[in-house]
Design a protein around this motif. Structure first.
Motif, mmCIF file in Angstrom:
data_model
loop_
_atom_site.group_PDB
_atom_site.id
_atom_site.type_symbol
_atom_site.label_atom_id
_atom_site.label_comp_id
_atom_site.label_asym_id
_atom_site.label_seq_id
_atom_site.Cartn_x
_atom_site.Cartn_y
_atom_site.Cartn_z
ATOM 1 N N GLY A 145 0.824 -1.193 0.000
ATOM 2 C CA GLY A 145 0.000 0.000 0.000
ATOM 3 C C GLY A 145 0.858 1.242 0.000
ATOM 4 O O GLY A 145 2.069 1.189 0.246
ATOM 5 N N SER A 146 0.228 2.367 -0.276
ATOM 6 C CA SER A 146 0.960 3.627 -0.362
ATOM 7 C C SER A 146 1.185 4.262 1.002
ATOM 8 O O SER A 146 1.884 5.273 1.099
ATOM 9 C CB SER A 146 0.197 4.603 -1.260
ATOM 10 O OG SER A 146 -1.056 4.947 -0.671
ATOM 11 N N THR A 147 0.595 3.678 2.050
ATOM 12 C CA THR A 147 0.776 4.200 3.406
ATOM 13 C C THR A 147 1.299 3.098 4.317
ATOM 14 O O THR A 147 1.042 1.906 4.076
ATOM 15 C CB THR A 147 -0.552 4.717 3.972
ATOM 16 O OG1 THR A 147 -1.455 3.607 4.143
ATOM 17 C CG2 THR A 147 -1.192 5.742 3.033
ATOM 18 N N LEU A 150 -1.536 0.690 5.526
ATOM 19 C CA LEU A 150 -1.982 -0.348 4.602
ATOM 20 C C LEU A 150 -0.959 -1.473 4.486
ATOM 21 O O LEU A 150 -1.307 -2.658 4.493
ATOM 22 C CB LEU A 150 -2.242 0.257 3.219
ATOM 23 C CG LEU A 150 -3.600 0.915 2.984
ATOM 24 C CD1 LEU A 150 -3.617 1.639 1.636
ATOM 25 C CD2 LEU A 150 -4.716 -0.120 3.046
ATOM 26 N N ASN A 188 -7.413 -3.079 -0.375
ATOM 27 C CA ASN A 188 -6.543 -1.993 -0.840
ATOM 28 C C ASN A 188 -6.744 -1.589 -2.295
ATOM 29 O O ASN A 188 -5.947 -0.810 -2.821
ATOM 30 C CB ASN A 188 -5.072 -2.372 -0.618
ATOM 31 C CG ASN A 188 -4.617 -3.544 -1.481
ATOM 32 O OD1 ASN A 188 -5.447 -4.264 -2.041
ATOM 33 N ND2 ASN A 188 -3.319 -3.749 -1.582
ATOM 34 N N HIS A 190 -8.711 0.407 -3.598
ATOM 35 C CA HIS A 190 -8.935 1.854 -3.702
ATOM 36 C C HIS A 190 -7.622 2.629 -3.691
ATOM 37 O O HIS A 190 -7.599 3.840 -3.975
ATOM 38 C CB HIS A 190 -9.791 2.319 -2.519
ATOM 39 C CG HIS A 190 -9.124 2.109 -1.195
ATOM 40 N ND1 HIS A 190 -9.100 0.881 -0.562
ATOM 41 C CD2 HIS A 190 -8.409 2.954 -0.405
ATOM 42 C CE1 HIS A 190 -8.421 0.988 0.572
ATOM 43 N NE2 HIS A 190 -7.997 2.229 0.688
ATOM 44 N N ASP A 191 -6.524 1.961 -3.383
ATOM 45 C CA ASP A 191 -5.224 2.603 -3.205
ATOM 46 C C ASP A 191 -4.341 2.509 -4.452
ATOM 47 O O ASP A 191 -3.180 2.891 -4.408
ATOM 48 C CB ASP A 191 -4.514 1.944 -2.006
ATOM 49 C CG ASP A 191 -3.229 2.652 -1.595
ATOM 50 O OD1 ASP A 191 -3.280 3.866 -1.337
ATOM 51 O OD2 ASP A 191 -2.178 1.975 -1.541
ATOM 52 N N PRO A 194 -2.864 6.086 -5.736
ATOM 53 C CA PRO A 194 -1.799 6.578 -4.851
ATOM 54 C C PRO A 194 -0.554 5.694 -4.877
ATOM 55 O O PRO A 194 0.573 6.190 -4.774
ATOM 56 C CB PRO A 194 -2.462 6.575 -3.472
ATOM 57 C CG PRO A 194 -3.921 6.712 -3.745
ATOM 58 C CD PRO A 194 -4.147 5.952 -5.017
ATOM 59 N N MET A 195 -0.756 4.397 -5.029
ATOM 60 C CA MET A 195 0.375 3.475 -5.089
ATOM 61 C C MET A 195 1.231 3.753 -6.331
ATOM 62 O O MET A 195 2.472 3.754 -6.259
ATOM 63 C CB MET A 195 -0.144 2.037 -5.109
ATOM 64 C CG MET A 195 0.933 0.984 -5.007
ATOM 65 S SD MET A 195 1.684 0.960 -3.371
ATOM 66 C CE MET A 195 2.966 -0.268 -3.658
#
Length: 374
Positions: A145-147, A150, A188, A190-191, A194-195
């Motif tokens: 994930g990008s965070t 995540l 994830n 939805h990410d 951003p990823m």
């Protein structure tokens, strides 16, 4: 995530052992009929830190892993088959004391080799520079994930986000290309955008996107719907036209259909059978260009399809790939069922055989998460 090496191969009519099987006829347009384009070997299932750079202590099998001698023989087989890519994975391959000798031998045999690692405390800057010195082509790391929230929810303490980002930086210092692996599931999807932006900043060479395959029925809720797959495909396609890194899909075979549809739409042309056939030899998927060898030497069509077709300690890998009833059936698109059999894209897509098996118990059933209707 489904993994055949983490459970016993299930009984299936196509997964019987080889007994005097005739070799598959060679089709010059389909080189993957006689050799895979990628072999992934799960070197170990262990994750505990043990190994440093040293020679193997013995050639005896450990915890049902391939011995060092058997591992050298597996590399020899990959070299003799002229396989374009050997991917070494785990567990954590760093626990094998023979890791460096195997990497060096693979380089001497001119086998292009990628190593997938966990960003564990043992993966240090110095170690990455040593890995570079073996002739390793690329390092793969997982980033879910990008965070940090995540990623850490999926990988936890075994490979925290902070250490993964540090390892990427060390690889850049060493001049070692980085592959990022991400499993896309309900948690994830939805990410994705951003990823993509994060990977651009991280300057990776390849993004390998794994579309979730449930290991057990209880995980089916994590599957993306057919429509959600299409939304992810749209993001990947848009990104592929502007980012500098390669995007590769795994268990997302229907992305190839999506690509053809989008290119036809943009060029205002009708998709022709000749174009589809022209692309067919380039597509690889479970058992069709891919082999997964688990820690004990069992051979599967992919990491996510838990039907073994033999063991490399007893049967040559070339023979399993070319002659196994399971591998032959997966390469024969006329054996597909449901809408996959009727689909004109079946030779460039064919659907995820692993996901079909996970959802129905039949590796030849139709792809359960495809929005296209023939």
């Amino acid at each position: 995530m489904s993994n055949p090496s983490s459970r016993h191969a299930e009984a299936h009519p196509l997964a019987r052992p080889l007994r005097n099987c005739a070799r598959a006829p060679v089709d010059p347009l389909h080189e993957f009929q006689i050799r895979p384009l990628q072999i992934t070997w799960e070197m170990t299932q262990a994750c505990a830190p043990k190994a440093r750079r040293k020679r193997p202590r013995s050639n005896a099998p450990h915890d049902r892993q391939l011995s060092t001698a058997e591992a050298f023989h597996l590399i020899d087989q990959a070299a003799d088959m002229h396989v374009p890519l050997l991917v070494l994975s785990g567990g954590n391959p760093l626990v094998r004391p023979d890791l460096f000798p195997l990497l060096e031998y693979s380089c001497r045999r001119s086998v292009r080799t990628s190593l997938t690692l966990l960003a564990s405390p043992e993966l240090t800057r110095d170690l990455i520079f040593e890995l570079k010195g073996t002739g390793l082509m690329r390092i793969g790391l997982w980033l879910e994930g990008s965070t940090p929230a995540l990623h850490d929810a999926a990988r936890g303490a075994t490979s925290p986000c902070r250490r993964t980002l540090e390892a990427i930086g060390w690889c850049h210092e060493a001049g070692l290309p980085v592959q990022i692996n991400t499993t896309i599931a309900r948690r994830n999807f939805h990410d994705v955008d951003p990823m993509i932006e994060l990977l651009v900043r991280l300057d990776v060479a390849l993004w390998s996107v794994f579309f979730f395959v449930p290991a057990v029925p209880e995980q089916a809720g994590n599957l993306l719907s057919a429509e959600e797959h299409e939304r992810v495909f749209a993001s990947l396609y848009a990104a592929s036209k502007r980012v500098h890194f390669t995007i590769k899909t795994n268990e997302g075979q229907h992305y190839q259909r999506y690509l053809l549809e989008q290119r036809a739409r943009e060029s205002h042309t009708r998709i022709s059978e000749s174009e589809i056939l022209a692309r067919a030899p380039k597509n690889v998927d479970d058992g069709k260009g891919l082999i997964f060898v688990n820690h004990a030497g069992e051979v599967y069509p992919s990491r996510f399809l838990p039907l073994s077709s033999g063991n490399v300690t007893r049967t040559p890998l070339r023979e399993i790939y070319a002659s196994s009833p399971l591998f032959l059936s997966l390469r024969d698109r006329s054996q597909l069922k449901g809408k996959c059999r009727r689909c004109m894209f079946r030779n460039v897509c064919g659907g995820s055989r692993a996901r079909a098996y996970a959802c129905t118990g039949d590796p030849l059933a139709e792809e359960p998460c495809c929005a296209y209707q023939p």
